[in-house]
Write a protein that holds these residues in place. Structure first.
Motif, short mmCIF file in Angstrom:
data_model
loop_
_atom_site.label_atom_id
_atom_site.label_comp_id
_atom_site.label_asym_id
_atom_site.label_seq_id
_atom_site.Cartn_x
_atom_site.Cartn_y
_atom_site.Cartn_z
N HIS A 82 0.83 -1.20 0.00
CA HIS A 82 0.00 0.00 0.00
C HIS A 82 0.87 1.26 0.00
O HIS A 82 2.05 1.23 0.36
CB HIS A 82 -0.93 0.00 1.22
N ASN A 83 0.26 2.36 -0.36
CA ASN A 83 0.96 3.63 -0.39
C ASN A 83 1.42 4.08 0.99
O ASN A 83 2.25 4.98 1.11
CB ASN A 83 0.08 4.72 -1.01
N SER A 84 0.87 3.48 2.02
CA SER A 84 1.24 3.85 3.38
C SER A 84 2.66 3.43 3.74
O SER A 84 3.28 4.00 4.65
CB SER A 84 0.27 3.22 4.38
N ASN A 144 8.31 4.68 -5.83
CA ASN A 144 7.26 5.03 -4.86
C ASN A 144 7.81 5.66 -3.59
O ASN A 144 7.10 5.78 -2.60
CB ASN A 144 6.46 3.77 -4.52
#
Length: 401
Positions: free
Chosen positions: A302-304, A330
């Motif tokens: 996830h982007n977290s 990312n």
């Protein structure tokens, strides 16, 4: 009869500013520490009457009578190295004034029922007392912020031992091999079970811990971990490092939706499914170092996620380079690690392709170069430096006292 030379240090916080610790006087606010055998009938009226002298005698039992001979209310009590037991209801006369109790380095195999009942404590420190069994309801109806049972010999944890409101429990460096389901109180926010003898965590072990935020299970012998159906909806940190896990099952971890830090270092894990990673939509730090990964479903992160440690795995080079490019794109930081062997490969070239299954050939090649004494030296830097503080253990375990 053989008499033991003891150093019994009893800290009674009263209005005096005199402390006697290690037979030397120092000034502290609202602190008076008394030396061996001060719980005897000739207890002085105040600290100024006590002499700096060595007293020899057998191990004592702490009783209410001995404590009650002190004229002032006790706020903080500390006893080190002179007790063989504690009388039931010993602290009953001081339950309204006591704020902390430290009974460390004694020889107390167990406690009678209700020993620490009806107390409201910031800290109850029971380290290094040779405790084998906690007894029945030793903390009944008490409110304790921090209970420290490190460095004892406890092997069994029963529900009857924790009938209290406790925020933090430390039971590291014991012999725990059995935990009764729902043993710990629902008020618990931090649980430290490092360095014990646990082989399995079943789905009902922690199923009532709806307030738990940090769970440390490192350095056990865990082969199976199942958190199915638990209520740990607030769990933010899970440390499963240095165990014998071979896989991470999606179903077993599906309830841990608030997890921010997952430490899996030094296991035998070969693969994590993409579905498992999708569960962790709040994850910030993932440590999969020193396992058996040759590939990893990095696209499902996830982007977290802010940092990942992939050190010490038998990576397929093609898979590893793809993952590195993805992490860089990312802006996901990698832990910086140093190797103790220049010959140790960080990846292995294998058929110049990346496959999505564990590769035994890569593992065999990698293990041939892997030193059994390899230790990771990793650090976080930059904007995610603050996350390194969360990875710190609840307290160092290099000393028992």
């Amino acid at each position: 009869m053989l008499l033991f030379t003891q150093l019994l240090l009893v800290t009674l916080f009263i209005s005096s500013s005199l402390e006697i610790r290690g037979f030397r006087r120092r000034q502290y606010e609202n602190d008076c520490t008394l030396a061996p055998n001060v719980l005897a009938p000739d207890l002085p009226e105040n600290c100024h009457d006590f002499n700096d002298e060595k007293v020899e005698g057998p191990l004592e039992v702490l009783t209410a009578e001995k404590l009650n001979q002190h004229p002032a209310a006790i706020v903080n009590l500390s006893i080190s190295g002179g007790l063989s037991g504690i009388e039931q209801d010993c602290f009953s006369s001081h339950k309204t004034s006591l704020k902390s109790i430290a009974i460390v380095g004694n020889n107390i195999p167990t406690f009678p029922g209700y020993t620490f009942s009806y107390l409201s404590l910031n800290k109850l420190d029971l380290r290094n007392n040779d405790i084998v069994y906690l007894g029945l309801h030793p903390f009944d109806d008490s409110k304790i912020e921090d209970l420290n049972l490190n460095y004892n010999k406890i092997s069994t944890l029963l529900k009857s031992a924790f009938s209290a409101e406790i925020s933090c429990i430390r039971i590291a460096k014991n012999r725990v091999s059995f935990i009764e389901p729902q043993c710990f109180p629902g008020s618990l926010e931090m649980l430290d079970l490092r360095h014990n003898l646990l082989y399995d965590i079943e789905s009902d072990h922690f199923s009532n811990l709806e307030n738990l935020k940090k769970l440390y299970l490192a350095n056990n012998h865990l082969q199976n971990v199942d958190f199915t159906g638990n209520k740990m909806k607030k769990l933010e940190l899970l440390d499963l490092s240095f165990n014998d896990l071979t896989s991470i099952n999606q179903t077993s971890f599906s309830e841990l939706t608030k997890l921010e830090i997952l430490n899996l270092t030094s296991n035998n894990i070969k693969w994590i499914s993409s579905g498992t990673l999708q569960v962790f939509d709040k994850l910030k730090v993932l440590d999969i170092s020193l396992n058996r990964f040759s590939n990893f479903p990095y696209n499902e992160l996830h982007n977290s996620v802010e940092a990942i440690n992939s050190f010490g795995n038998p990576w397929n080079c093609e898979c590893f380079f793809r993952m590195e490019r993805h992490l860089a794109k990312n802006q996901i930081s990698s832990f910086k690690c140093e190797l103790n062997s220049k010959d140790l490969p960080f990846c292995v070239v294998y058929e110049d392709k990346c496959v999505d299954v564990p590769n035994e050939s890569l593992i065999t090649v990698f293990k041939g170069h892997m030193s059994p004494d390899l230790i990771q030296y990793c650090s976080l830097s930059g904007p995610i430096k603050h996350l390194a503080d969360d990875l710190l253990l609840p307290e160092p375990l290099d000393s028992a006292v």
